[in-house]
Design a protein around this motif. Structure first.
Motif, short mmCIF file in Angstrom:
data_model
loop_
_atom_site.label_atom_id
_atom_site.label_comp_id
_atom_site.label_asym_id
_atom_site.label_seq_id
_atom_site.Cartn_x
_atom_site.Cartn_y
_atom_site.Cartn_z
N GLY A 197 4.33 2.41 -11.97
CA GLY A 197 4.11 1.89 -10.56
C GLY A 197 3.56 2.91 -9.82
N TYR A 198 3.30 2.49 -8.50
CA TYR A 198 2.80 3.30 -7.68
C TYR A 198 2.94 2.74 -6.00
CZ TYR A 198 -1.40 0.63 -6.83
OH TYR A 198 -2.14 -0.62 -6.85
N VAL A 199 2.95 3.85 -5.14
CA VAL A 199 3.20 3.21 -3.77
C VAL A 199 2.29 4.26 -2.94
CG1 VAL A 199 5.51 4.62 -3.31
CG2 VAL A 199 4.48 2.65 -1.89
N TYR A 200 1.46 3.61 -1.96
CA TYR A 200 0.73 4.41 -1.01
C TYR A 200 1.78 4.59 0.36
CZ TYR A 200 -3.19 4.82 -3.98
OH TYR A 200 -4.14 4.94 -4.95
N VAL A 201 1.82 5.51 0.99
CA VAL A 201 2.75 5.77 2.16
C VAL A 201 1.74 6.46 3.20
CG1 VAL A 201 4.80 6.56 3.38
CG2 VAL A 201 4.82 6.16 0.79
N GLY A 202 1.65 5.95 4.52
CA GLY A 202 1.02 6.67 5.59
C GLY A 202 1.98 7.39 6.57
N GLU A 203 1.22 8.55 7.13
CA GLU A 203 2.02 9.28 7.99
C GLU A 203 2.73 8.52 9.14
OE1 GLU A 203 -0.58 12.42 9.66
OE2 GLU A 203 -1.16 13.29 7.59
N ASP A 204 2.19 7.42 9.45
CA ASP A 204 2.79 6.66 10.34
C ASP A 204 3.93 5.75 10.01
OD1 ASP A 204 1.23 4.91 8.93
OD2 ASP A 204 0.28 3.87 10.81
N GLY A 205 4.40 5.90 8.58
CA GLY A 205 5.64 5.20 8.07
C GLY A 205 5.00 3.78 7.33
N THR A 206 3.61 3.60 7.29
CA THR A 206 3.30 2.41 6.78
C THR A 206 3.39 2.46 5.29
OG1 THR A 206 1.94 1.82 8.61
CG2 THR A 206 1.43 0.74 6.54
N ILE A 207 3.85 1.36 4.60
CA ILE A 207 3.93 1.29 3.17
C ILE A 207 2.59 0.44 2.79
CG2 ILE A 207 4.91 0.31 1.24
CD1 ILE A 207 6.41 2.70 2.63
N GLU A 208 1.41 1.10 2.40
CA GLU A 208 0.20 0.74 2.55
C GLU A 208 0.09 -0.49 1.30
OE1 GLU A 208 -3.75 -0.52 3.74
OE2 GLU A 208 -2.06 0.42 4.76
N LEU A 209 0.58 0.05 0.26
CA LEU A 209 0.25 -0.85 -1.19
C LEU A 209 1.39 -0.33 -2.13
CD1 LEU A 209 -1.48 -2.73 -2.97
CD2 LEU A 209 -2.85 -0.75 -3.32
N LEU A 210 1.88 -1.31 -2.78
CA LEU A 210 3.06 -0.97 -3.95
C LEU A 210 2.69 -1.99 -4.77
CD1 LEU A 210 6.64 -0.23 -3.61
CD2 LEU A 210 5.70 -1.70 -5.23
N ALA A 211 2.81 -1.50 -6.07
CA ALA A 211 2.64 -2.32 -7.54
C ALA A 211 3.26 -1.81 -8.51
CB ALA A 211 1.18 -2.60 -7.66
N ALA A 212 4.08 -2.45 -9.22
CA ALA A 212 5.11 -1.78 -10.28
C ALA A 212 4.95 -3.10 -11.31
CB ALA A 212 6.55 -1.62 -9.75
N THR A 213 5.63 -2.34 -12.73
CA THR A 213 5.70 -3.19 -13.75
C THR A 213 7.02 -3.91 -13.92
OG1 THR A 213 6.65 -1.50 -15.22
CG2 THR A 213 4.16 -1.98 -15.28
N SER A 214 7.94 -3.75 -13.02
CA SER A 214 9.23 -4.56 -12.85
C SER A 214 10.00 -4.18 -11.52
CB SER A 214 10.18 -3.87 -13.79
OG SER A 214 10.61 -2.48 -13.54
N ARG A 215 10.84 -4.96 -11.02
CA ARG A 215 11.40 -4.86 -9.75
C ARG A 215 12.30 -3.81 -9.86
NH1 ARG A 215 14.01 -11.17 -9.44
NH2 ARG A 215 12.05 -12.12 -9.48
N ARG A 216 12.66 -3.34 -10.89
CA ARG A 216 13.53 -2.04 -10.85
C ARG A 216 12.69 -0.74 -10.59
NH1 ARG A 216 16.07 1.09 -16.14
NH2 ARG A 216 16.69 2.93 -15.03
N ILE A 217 11.47 -0.72 -11.06
CA ILE A 217 10.44 0.41 -10.70
C ILE A 217 9.94 0.34 -9.30
CG2 ILE A 217 8.27 1.56 -11.31
CD1 ILE A 217 10.38 2.10 -13.14
N ALA A 218 9.93 -1.03 -8.60
CA ALA A 218 9.35 -1.48 -7.31
C ALA A 218 10.35 -0.66 -6.43
CB ALA A 218 9.10 -2.66 -7.25
N THR A 219 11.69 -1.11 -6.68
CA THR A 219 12.92 -0.74 -5.77
C THR A 219 12.84 0.84 -5.96
OG1 THR A 219 14.00 -2.50 -6.19
CG2 THR A 219 15.22 -0.83 -5.65
N ARG A 220 12.61 1.44 -6.90
CA ARG A 220 12.66 3.11 -7.07
C ARG A 220 11.75 3.45 -6.30
NH1 ARG A 220 11.82 5.80 -12.48
NH2 ARG A 220 13.35 4.50 -13.09
#
Length: 282
Positions: A197-220
């Protein structure tokens, strides 16, 4: 009123930004304005048939729409009408052009505001409206457990993995959007035996996009993103449908506030999960 395709130029990007800021929640801080301009020019290059600008005879920009097609998944990135043009058919005309661009796509996704006019238009176009939530506030890291596995900095080398997770979650890879996102956001990735999975994070604290194969990975990933911001930093996570309780749990543990956040409108698909959509790149 004159309607024409948006060109990949500074002037057209500025016209789009002007309409969006007047119609939505402007004026914006410099970082957001820069990202908005870059997004407009990116979509004008990749999806010229889905990006339109309406202006008055004297050249004043009145309304705009940005949309994209990615492997059979259509997304509405922006629909904005300046206050003086609202209720006069400009938005309806531009939405029709964007929807026509997506004809033949099996799936569609829109991160919609709570505006009842937008809700009516998207429902009339065949989209199911899923109520959404947002998390926002200053991060309290004391409530967060350490991530349960490795999280590393992502980049172009992870493009194939990220596209693969996109296809699993939303039916179509983001493709060239990842190149643009990597220019403007920090990227964190997981890719081990537990999943990807992956997540994009902005300098302003915005979680721009997150996708993962499981809830465990998304939570991590979301936990690592919050910790990367540091204690007391502001965070914002939007577009959370009821399926994203794992994200709600992380946000509440970090003492963020939970509130309503419009709708995620979907056609031909159920709410992706685990997934945090990007309003700009969906």
């Amino acid at each position: 009123m004159i309607v024409r395709p948006i060109r990949d130029t500074k002037d057209d990007a500025e016209a789009v930004r002007t309409v969006a800021a007047s119609a939505l929640d402007g004026p914006w801080p410099p970082e957001r304005s820069i990202r908005h301009t870059a997004r407009t020019r990116h979509l004008a290059r990749t999806d010229p048939g889905g990006c339109w600008l309406a202006h008055a005879d004297d050249g004043r920009p009145l309304a705009t729409v940005l949309s994209s097609r990615r492997e059979g998944t259509w997304g509405l990135s922006l629909l904005a009408v300046a206050p003086e043009a609202q209720g006069k058919g400009a938005g309806r005309a531009l939405l029709a052009r964007a929807l026509a661009y997506g004809k033949g796509c099996l799936r569609g996704i829109i991160c919609a505001s709570a505006d009842p006019r937008a809700a009516r238009a998207y429902r009339a176009a065949g989209f199911a409206l899923h109520p959404a939530m947002r998390l926002s506030g200053d991060v309290d890291v004391a409530g967060l457990d350490a991530p349960d596995g490795a999280v590393i900095e992502g980049g172009p080398k992870q493009r194939d993995m990220m596209d693969s997770v996109d296809r699993l979650r939303r039916g179509g890879a983001h493709g060239p959007d990842h190149d643009e996102l990597l220019r403007h956001f920090a990227c964190l990735v997981c890719d081990d035996l537990a999943g990807s999975g992956y997540v994009y994070v902005g300098e302003d604290g915005t979680i721009e996009l997150l996708a993962a194969t499981s809830r465990r990975i998304a939570t991590r990933l979301l936990t690592a993103a919050m910790l990367s911001l540091g204690p007391g930093a502001h965070a914002h996570v939007g577009g959370l449908t009821a399926e994203q309780q794992w994200a709600v749990d992380v946000g509440l543990a970090a003492r963020l506030d939970l509130a309503a956040d419009g709708f995620v409108a979907l056609r031909g698909m159920r709410p992706p999960e685990p997934y945090v959509p990007s309003r700009a790149y969906l």
